[in-house]
Design a protein around this motif. Structure first.
Motif, short mmCIF file in Angstrom:
data_model
loop_
_atom_site.label_atom_id
_atom_site.label_comp_id
_atom_site.label_asym_id
_atom_site.label_seq_id
_atom_site.Cartn_x
_atom_site.Cartn_y
_atom_site.Cartn_z
N PRO A 61 40.46 53.72 -89.38
CA PRO A 61 39.92 52.40 -89.02
C PRO A 61 41.04 51.37 -88.93
N PHE A 62 40.92 50.49 -87.96
CA PHE A 62 41.95 49.48 -87.71
C PHE A 62 41.40 48.12 -88.09
N SER A 63 42.22 47.32 -88.71
CA SER A 63 41.79 45.99 -89.15
C SER A 63 41.53 45.09 -87.94
N LEU A 64 40.32 44.64 -87.81
CA LEU A 64 39.96 43.77 -86.70
C LEU A 64 40.62 42.40 -86.84
N ARG A 65 40.78 41.92 -88.08
CA ARG A 65 41.45 40.64 -88.31
C ARG A 65 42.90 40.68 -87.81
N PHE A 66 43.59 41.79 -88.13
CA PHE A 66 44.96 41.94 -87.68
C PHE A 66 45.03 41.95 -86.16
N PHE A 67 44.10 42.64 -85.52
CA PHE A 67 44.07 42.69 -84.06
C PHE A 67 43.84 41.31 -83.46
N LEU A 68 42.90 40.54 -84.02
CA LEU A 68 42.62 39.20 -83.50
C LEU A 68 43.83 38.28 -83.66
N ILE A 69 44.51 38.36 -84.80
CA ILE A 69 45.68 37.52 -85.01
C ILE A 69 46.80 37.93 -84.05
N ALA A 70 46.93 39.24 -83.79
CA ALA A 70 47.95 39.70 -82.85
C ALA A 70 47.65 39.20 -81.44
N VAL A 71 46.39 39.22 -81.04
CA VAL A 71 46.01 38.72 -79.70
C VAL A 71 46.26 37.22 -79.60
N ILE A 72 45.91 36.47 -80.65
CA ILE A 72 46.15 35.03 -80.65
C ILE A 72 47.64 34.75 -80.57
N PHE A 73 48.45 35.53 -81.30
CA PHE A 73 49.89 35.36 -81.24
C PHE A 73 50.41 35.59 -79.83
N ILE A 79 48.79 35.27 -77.00
CA ILE A 79 48.34 34.19 -76.13
C ILE A 79 49.23 32.97 -76.31
N PHE A 80 49.48 32.57 -77.56
CA PHE A 80 50.31 31.40 -77.79
C PHE A 80 51.77 31.66 -77.44
N ASP A 81 52.22 32.89 -77.53
CA ASP A 81 53.57 33.24 -77.14
C ASP A 81 53.75 33.05 -75.63
N VAL A 82 52.76 33.48 -74.85
CA VAL A 82 52.82 33.29 -73.40
C VAL A 82 52.75 31.80 -73.06
N GLU A 83 51.96 31.06 -73.81
CA GLU A 83 51.87 29.62 -73.54
C GLU A 83 53.19 28.91 -73.85
N ILE A 84 53.89 29.35 -74.88
CA ILE A 84 55.22 28.78 -75.16
C ILE A 84 56.18 29.12 -74.03
N ALA A 85 56.08 30.33 -73.51
CA ALA A 85 56.93 30.71 -72.38
C ALA A 85 56.62 29.85 -71.15
N LEU A 86 55.40 29.37 -71.03
CA LEU A 86 55.04 28.46 -69.93
C LEU A 86 55.50 27.03 -70.21
N LEU A 87 55.60 26.67 -71.48
CA LEU A 87 56.03 25.32 -71.84
C LEU A 87 57.54 25.12 -71.66
N LEU A 88 58.33 26.14 -71.90
CA LEU A 88 59.78 25.99 -71.86
C LEU A 88 60.32 25.52 -70.50
N PRO A 89 59.84 26.05 -69.38
CA PRO A 89 60.39 25.56 -68.10
C PRO A 89 59.99 24.13 -67.75
N MET A 90 59.06 23.54 -68.50
CA MET A 90 58.63 22.17 -68.17
C MET A 90 59.77 21.17 -68.33
N THR A 91 60.72 21.44 -69.23
CA THR A 91 61.83 20.52 -69.38
C THR A 91 62.76 20.56 -68.17
N ILE A 92 62.88 21.73 -67.55
CA ILE A 92 63.72 21.85 -66.36
C ILE A 92 63.04 21.20 -65.16
N VAL A 93 61.73 21.35 -65.07
CA VAL A 93 60.98 20.80 -63.94
C VAL A 93 60.92 19.28 -64.02
N MET A 94 61.08 18.74 -65.23
CA MET A 94 60.96 17.30 -65.43
C MET A 94 61.96 16.52 -64.56
#
Length: 117
Positions: free
Chosen positions: A52-64, A66-81
């Motif tokens: 059995p796999f911990s569902l809590r661990f899976f959800l936190i990994a998915v959230i991580f 998602i937010f990791d991809v969003e940070i990767a989208l935020l970084l180029p905003m300083t160059i586009v500015m």
């Protein structure tokens, strides 16, 4: 124009033929018990490989992720500015950050960020 359409048609036909050929050739004909069982150095497994796999661990990994991809989208905003108008850059940045903060608040409110109850 006709040459490009003819080339595209040949490429699509060739691609479809190769995909159909590989799907027909890659089918397993016989299912072997030894090949479908988990490998443990040639010995029979002592316990089930389906732990059995911990569902809590899976959800936190998915959230991580998602937010990791969003940070990767935020970084180029300083160059586009420097190349865009300040008003449109600020509007888009604030909308993006607002969506991120609302998503984080929702996850926090639902209790998905708590590791232990």
């Amino acid at each position: 124009m006709i040459t490009m359409m003819f080339t595209a048609m040949i490429a699509l036909t060739l691609t479809a033929a190769i995909m159909i050929l590989t799907s027909l050739l890659s089918k397993k004909i016989n299912e072997d018990r030894e090949k479908s069982s988990p490998f443990e150095c040639g010995f029979d497994p002592k316990s089930s490989a389906r732990l059995p796999f911990s569902l809590r661990f899976f959800l936190i990994a998915v959230i991580f992720l998602i937010f990791d991809v969003e940070i990767a989208l935020l970084l180029p905003m300083t160059i586009v500015m420097t190349t865009s108008s300040m008003k449109s850059w600020l509007t888009i940045s604030l909308i993006f950050l607002t969506i991120l903060i609302i998503g984080l608040y929702h996850e926090w409110n639902q209790g998905s960020l708590e590791w232990a109850n």
